[in-house]
Design an enzyme around this catalytic site. Sequence first.
Site, PDB file in Angstrom:
ATOM      1  N   GLY A 256       0.782  -1.218   0.000  1.00  0.00           N
ATOM      2  CA  GLY A 256       0.000   0.000   0.000  1.00  0.00           C
ATOM      3  C   GLY A 256       0.818   1.275   0.000  1.00  0.00           C
ATOM      4  O   GLY A 256       1.954   1.319  -0.491  1.00  0.00           O
ATOM      5  N   HIS A 257       0.232   2.329   0.594  1.00  0.00           N
ATOM      6  CA  HIS A 257       0.767   3.686   0.542  1.00  0.00           C
ATOM      7  C   HIS A 257       2.148   3.785   1.183  1.00  0.00           C
ATOM      8  O   HIS A 257       3.086   4.317   0.594  1.00  0.00           O
ATOM      9  CB  HIS A 257      -0.227   4.611   1.248  1.00  0.00           C
ATOM     10  CG  HIS A 257       0.121   6.061   1.210  1.00  0.00           C
ATOM     11  ND1 HIS A 257       0.157   6.781   0.038  1.00  0.00           N
ATOM     12  CD2 HIS A 257       0.440   6.938   2.217  1.00  0.00           C
ATOM     13  CE1 HIS A 257       0.468   8.039   0.310  1.00  0.00           C
ATOM     14  NE2 HIS A 257       0.657   8.160   1.625  1.00  0.00           N
ATOM     15  N   PHE A 258       2.276   3.299   2.411  1.00  0.00           N
ATOM     16  CA  PHE A 258       3.557   3.330   3.106  1.00  0.00           C
ATOM     17  C   PHE A 258       4.305   2.025   2.832  1.00  0.00           C
ATOM     18  O   PHE A 258       4.410   1.139   3.685  1.00  0.00           O
ATOM     19  CB  PHE A 258       3.341   3.555   4.606  1.00  0.00           C
ATOM     20  CG  PHE A 258       2.990   4.975   4.953  1.00  0.00           C
ATOM     21  CD1 PHE A 258       3.938   5.981   4.866  1.00  0.00           C
ATOM     22  CD2 PHE A 258       1.704   5.308   5.351  1.00  0.00           C
ATOM     23  CE1 PHE A 258       3.626   7.302   5.189  1.00  0.00           C
ATOM     24  CE2 PHE A 258       1.382   6.628   5.665  1.00  0.00           C
ATOM     25  CZ  PHE A 258       2.342   7.623   5.582  1.00  0.00           C
TER      26      PHE A 258
END
Length: 320
Positions: free
Chosen positions: A296-298
């Site tokens: 995901g994002h991180f």
Amino acid sequence: MNTFKKTIAIALPLLAMAAGFAGSPPAPRSKPGATRVLHKTVQVDGLDIFYREAGSRTAPTVLLLHGFPTSSHMFRDLIPQLAGDYHVVAPDYPGYGNSSMPRVDEFDYTFDNLANVVEKFTEKLGLDSYSIYLMDYGAPVGFRLATRHPERVDALIVQNGNAYTEGLREFWKPIKAYWKDRTAKNADALRNLLTIDATKWQYTHGVRDVETISPDNWHVDQRLLDRDGNQAIQLALFYDYGSNPPLYPKWQAYLREHQPPTLIVWGKNDHIFPADGAHPYKRDLKNLEFHLLDTGHFALEEDGVLIAQKMRDFLGKNVK
């Protein structure tokens, strides 16, 4: 067997085990200071700017620029993995992490101004060249640095950092409404992005195994978001993010003209900056290494070891 031979027979296997030779060669030793991370503060325009630093200052510098809503804390595990070969520096922007948090009537919270502070920070540390890690808010900060001083940029590492309109999808609709009409109503519609549930979601959405993600992440970030006056700071930057898309053509022209060696390591399941924003880099860059990661994002939280390895290999080939 005499006593001496018996002693040797018993001692040798024990010595071998102690030395790490029991059935396998010893693990390679880290370079001196490779995992020694310093936590420092420097004054920039009257602000305390906190930063993490590791590695030899004689080595090539890697400048790590964090995203929202976090700080240099997001690089806590990456820094030791790079520091054996690189001088690694990760600052906190004003209003984030351990840096000063002036109120919105005391400091102009715009991406231009964040870039001004980071630029002066690099100059105060004497960093005349560096590779830049661009993530989330780090992309508009880093691209401003790159377009101001292309001669200072050795390479780019782009991890969920947007520079193309294709990367602003559904998530951005309420934020775009705020850009068009900066009303209290439109601001209130964004306050849910500053809650603990939203912060946790940023770390856990799209990951393969949520149990591998430390809850320390969202608890550390949320404690800082909940400081008195910080919501106003975040809303100011939500609004000013609208200054970035008009600069995309300039950033893309920089990529085409200067052709910085670029590594993309992008969490493809990110709902904030989806992979739609990663592919367009292929249009403008010739020396591009491209990886979409199943996270995901991180992305560092789940694939930090892989990203560190990709960075070492890439920088080893492209930065002298």
